[in-house]
Design a protein around this motif. Sequence first.
Motif, PDB file in Angstrom:
ATOM      1  N   TYR A   1       0.839  -1.204   0.000  1.00 44.33           N
ATOM      2  CA  TYR A   1       0.000   0.000   0.000  1.00 44.33           C
ATOM      3  C   TYR A   1       0.873   1.253   0.000  1.00 44.33           C
ATOM      4  CZ  TYR A   1      -3.234   3.570   1.765  1.00 44.33           C
ATOM      5  OH  TYR A   1      -3.977   4.709   1.929  1.00 44.33           O
ATOM      6  N   ASP A   2       0.494   2.227  -0.836  1.00 41.69           N
ATOM      7  CA  ASP A   2       1.184   3.509  -0.921  1.00 41.69           C
ATOM      8  C   ASP A   2       0.333   4.558  -0.208  1.00 41.69           C
ATOM      9  OD1 ASP A   2       2.275   5.955  -1.557  1.00 41.69           O
ATOM     10  OD2 ASP A   2       2.476   5.559  -3.700  1.00 41.69           O
TER      11      ASP A   2
ATOM     12  N   ILE B   1      -1.297  -1.354 -10.699  1.00 47.32           N
ATOM     13  CA  ILE B   1      -1.534  -0.338  -9.674  1.00 47.32           C
ATOM     14  C   ILE B   1      -3.036  -0.101  -9.589  1.00 47.32           C
ATOM     15  CG2 ILE B   1      -1.056   2.021  -8.921  1.00 47.32           C
ATOM     16  CD1 ILE B   1       1.518   1.922 -10.521  1.00 47.32           C
TER      17      ILE B   1
ATOM     18  N   LYS C   1       7.202   5.802  -8.534  1.00 44.31           N
ATOM     19  CA  LYS C   1       6.602   6.891  -7.764  1.00 44.31           C
ATOM     20  C   LYS C   1       5.234   7.173  -8.364  1.00 44.31           C
ATOM     21  CE  LYS C   1       7.600  11.395  -5.686  1.00 44.31           C
ATOM     22  NZ  LYS C   1       7.744  10.910  -4.314  1.00 44.31           N
TER      23      LYS C   1
ATOM     24  N   GLN D   1       8.777   8.766  -0.401  1.00 47.15           N
ATOM     25  CA  GLN D   1       7.458   8.403  -0.929  1.00 47.15           C
ATOM     26  C   GLN D   1       7.564   7.677  -2.274  1.00 47.15           C
ATOM     27  OE1 GLN D   1       5.062  11.992  -0.900  1.00 47.15           O
ATOM     28  NE2 GLN D   1       4.679  11.815   1.287  1.00 47.15           N
ATOM     29  N   GLU D   2       8.501   6.736  -2.328  1.00 49.70           N
ATOM     30  CA  GLU D   2       8.680   5.919  -3.525  1.00 49.70           C
ATOM     31  C   GLU D   2       8.505   4.444  -3.190  1.00 49.70           C
ATOM     32  OE1 GLU D   2      11.779   9.065  -5.680  1.00 49.70           O
ATOM     33  OE2 GLU D   2      12.506   7.086  -5.033  1.00 49.70           O
ATOM     34  N   MET D   3       8.170   3.663  -4.218  1.00 51.00           N
ATOM     35  CA  MET D   3       7.947   2.229  -4.071  1.00 51.00           C
ATOM     36  C   MET D   3       9.088   1.482  -4.750  1.00 51.00           C
ATOM     37  SD  MET D   3       5.550   0.310  -2.635  1.00 51.00           S
ATOM     38  CE  MET D   3       3.981   1.188  -2.703  1.00 51.00           C
TER      39      MET D   3
ATOM     40  N   PRO E   1       1.470   6.736   7.196  1.00 50.62           N
ATOM     41  CA  PRO E   1       1.586   5.371   6.660  1.00 50.62           C
ATOM     42  C   PRO E   1       0.668   4.380   7.353  1.00 50.62           C
ATOM     43  CG  PRO E   1       3.750   6.347   7.022  1.00 50.62           C
ATOM     44  CD  PRO E   1       2.749   7.269   7.643  1.00 50.62           C
TER      45      PRO E   1
ATOM     46  N   ASP F   1      -0.462   8.103  -2.115  1.00 45.47           N
ATOM     47  CA  ASP F   1      -1.453   8.191  -3.183  1.00 45.47           C
ATOM     48  C   ASP F   1      -2.695   7.350  -2.915  1.00 45.47           C
ATOM     49  OD1 ASP F   1       0.199   9.862  -4.796  1.00 45.47           O
ATOM     50  OD2 ASP F   1       1.363   8.099  -5.338  1.00 45.47           O
TER      51      ASP F   1
ATOM     52  N   TYR G   1      -0.112  -1.696  -4.964  1.00 47.48           N
ATOM     53  CA  TYR G   1       0.772  -2.202  -6.013  1.00 47.48           C
ATOM     54  C   TYR G   1       0.798  -3.728  -5.941  1.00 47.48           C
ATOM     55  CZ  TYR G   1       2.442   2.593  -6.509  1.00 47.48           C
ATOM     56  OH  TYR G   1       2.520   3.954  -6.728  1.00 47.48           O
TER      57      TYR G   1
ATOM     58  N   TYR H   1       7.470   0.239   0.537  1.00 52.32           N
ATOM     59  CA  TYR H   1       7.276   1.685   0.427  1.00 52.32           C
ATOM     60  C   TYR H   1       8.259   2.400   1.336  1.00 52.32           C
ATOM     61  CZ  TYR H   1       5.005   6.256   0.919  1.00 52.32           C
ATOM     62  OH  TYR H   1       4.741   7.611   0.954  1.00 52.32           O
TER      63      TYR H   1
ATOM     64  N   ASP I   1      -2.798   4.112  -3.314  1.00 51.84           N
ATOM     65  CA  ASP I   1      -2.836   3.061  -4.324  1.00 51.84           C
ATOM     66  C   ASP I   1      -2.248   1.764  -3.768  1.00 51.84           C
ATOM     67  OD1 ASP I   1      -3.890   4.902  -6.110  1.00 51.84           O
ATOM     68  OD2 ASP I   1      -1.925   5.440  -6.933  1.00 51.84           O
TER      69      ASP I   1
END
Length: 599
Positions: free
Chosen positions: A230-231, A254, A298, A282-284, A504, A234, A238, A277, A236
């Motif tokens: 989970y992001d 996504i 991202k 804030q990148e995956m 988060p 956003d 993945y 994450y 979203d």
Amino acid sequence: MAPRPPRRVLLSAAPIAGVVVLLFVGFGAAGAMHPAPYRPAAPLAADPLVSLVVGHPAGGANTVVGTITNISSPFQGTYDPVDGDLYFPDSTAGFLAGDNSSNVTIISGTTDQVVGQIYQGEYAELETPTFDPENDELYIPNDNSTPTLYYPNNVTAFSGVDDLVANIDTGDSSYPLTPVYDPVNHLLYVSDEATSDIEANNDNVSVINPATNTLETQIQVGLGPIEGAYDPADGDIYIPDASADATDQTNVSIINGTSNTVIATITGLSTPTTPVYDPVNQEMYVVNVGTNNMSVLKGTTFLENISIEPASDGGDQYASPVVDSVNGDIYVPAAGYDSVTVVSPENVVIANLSGGSDFVGNEQPIFDPVNDFVYLPGTGSAGNGVLYAIDTATDTVTLEIPVAEDPVTPTFDPATDMIYVPGFDDNDITIVNGSAPSAPPPGTYSATFAESGLTSGYWWNIDLNGSVENRTTTTIVFSDLSNGVYPYTIGAWDDPDACVLDEPTESGSVTIDGAPSTVDIAFKCAGSTGPSQSPGSGFLGLPGIEGYAVIGIVVLVVVVAVVLLAVRAGRSRPPAAAPPGSGGVPPPPSYPPPPPPPP
């Protein structure tokens, strides 16, 4: 007691002021009207099934403090921040159902006693459970190849130690994996790993609504989806593919958590692992087993590939990485090469760690935010099970902690800073003390939770170690706390449709160590241009639209009051005096004079 006389309604200056005051009070109360906030259930009473002597004796940092025995082939568990319990799936020879049964063993994080077991059927293939802090329920994915058994191919919801809530069907031969929890939309996303060439077309993600414990929808993704991530930036989810498609590609789908649709597909990957994450940038990050690199995403955008240490046998020896949530470094284990590649938040390789023979297993490491260590299960030089302790400050392997044989991914208890390492072959769970800092100054201190982003006047609440506080202020303070680690959960707040938690997770822990502590909690409200509306914005602190509405109502009330007073004044004029000699007497007043003052 004399009966209360009927109340007379007189339109005077005092009642008019009262009406205006009531209007303001009404507007203030409108923001405070809300359902009762969520309160966690009381801790469960201990019901030991297995006698053991462990506990948490005083010991040095990174030392073994106990072992829980007779747990049949346990693997990675889940921590429940509400009750402080830990849930570990085991494979066969359960205590309650005899041989060949699969269970989830429940361990109290306070006493290290086995307090219950959840029976999941014979020969069931379980996955690591997921805990939902909203309803205090546990969701256990269950693949059972024999359809006549109790729990075939579904996700089982449990509340408490052994209270079955629901069996949520994900389809025949779907092989559901560990659910991914979306704390904003309060949904669970379960990858159905079975591919279309096995039996049924179950290459999808089952979406479960924990509020009703029903299957809400199923989203078609690529072949053989595995556990996603989970992001929180956003909202979203993945989901990587485990199997290549017709063009020999494996992808990442996504899914938007609000629309529950696939909004993008990242192509060109090679047997990706479960993403992780990084909250710092804030990148995956997705490791590609087949190409010895790690893809950086991202949002819905592919940024770059980072080369990592190649596995000595050409691949298929990578576990999912772990992120140091304090400084944002990513630790990527490569089992075949016996190494760990360290990548900075700037996506630069900054270290390659090695530890000799069988340094890295095929299990994911974990990060301990209390002492800033990464713990990696593996095998020592003598073939014994070990837990490697990596100091993230220096990126060095500092210790080999002996644990049960064939250790798998540990489970971290933030309330006690204990690390539980399941030994799949030894049928044991080793308990490691994460840290033993020097004794802090005695006394009691405060923990302050500072909110930003909520509209002024909105209420919110915090559950700190079972104590719940609701406030409309920007801070919630808990006083008289002794030194220790206290788990907390962010509870309900006003208007969750307009304001979402920009964090988060909804839970964590705060450490009191000889000084007060502060935890920042960020919200994001729809239409806001800054982190929070200032208390003085709008009319009397109200937002613009509400302020204008109050002004309009006040003006209307005043105009009506003036008109009514004028009409009343015209009707209440005394009659003209009788002409001289008429003998007439003016009528008495229309209302009695006020009573004399008390003696």
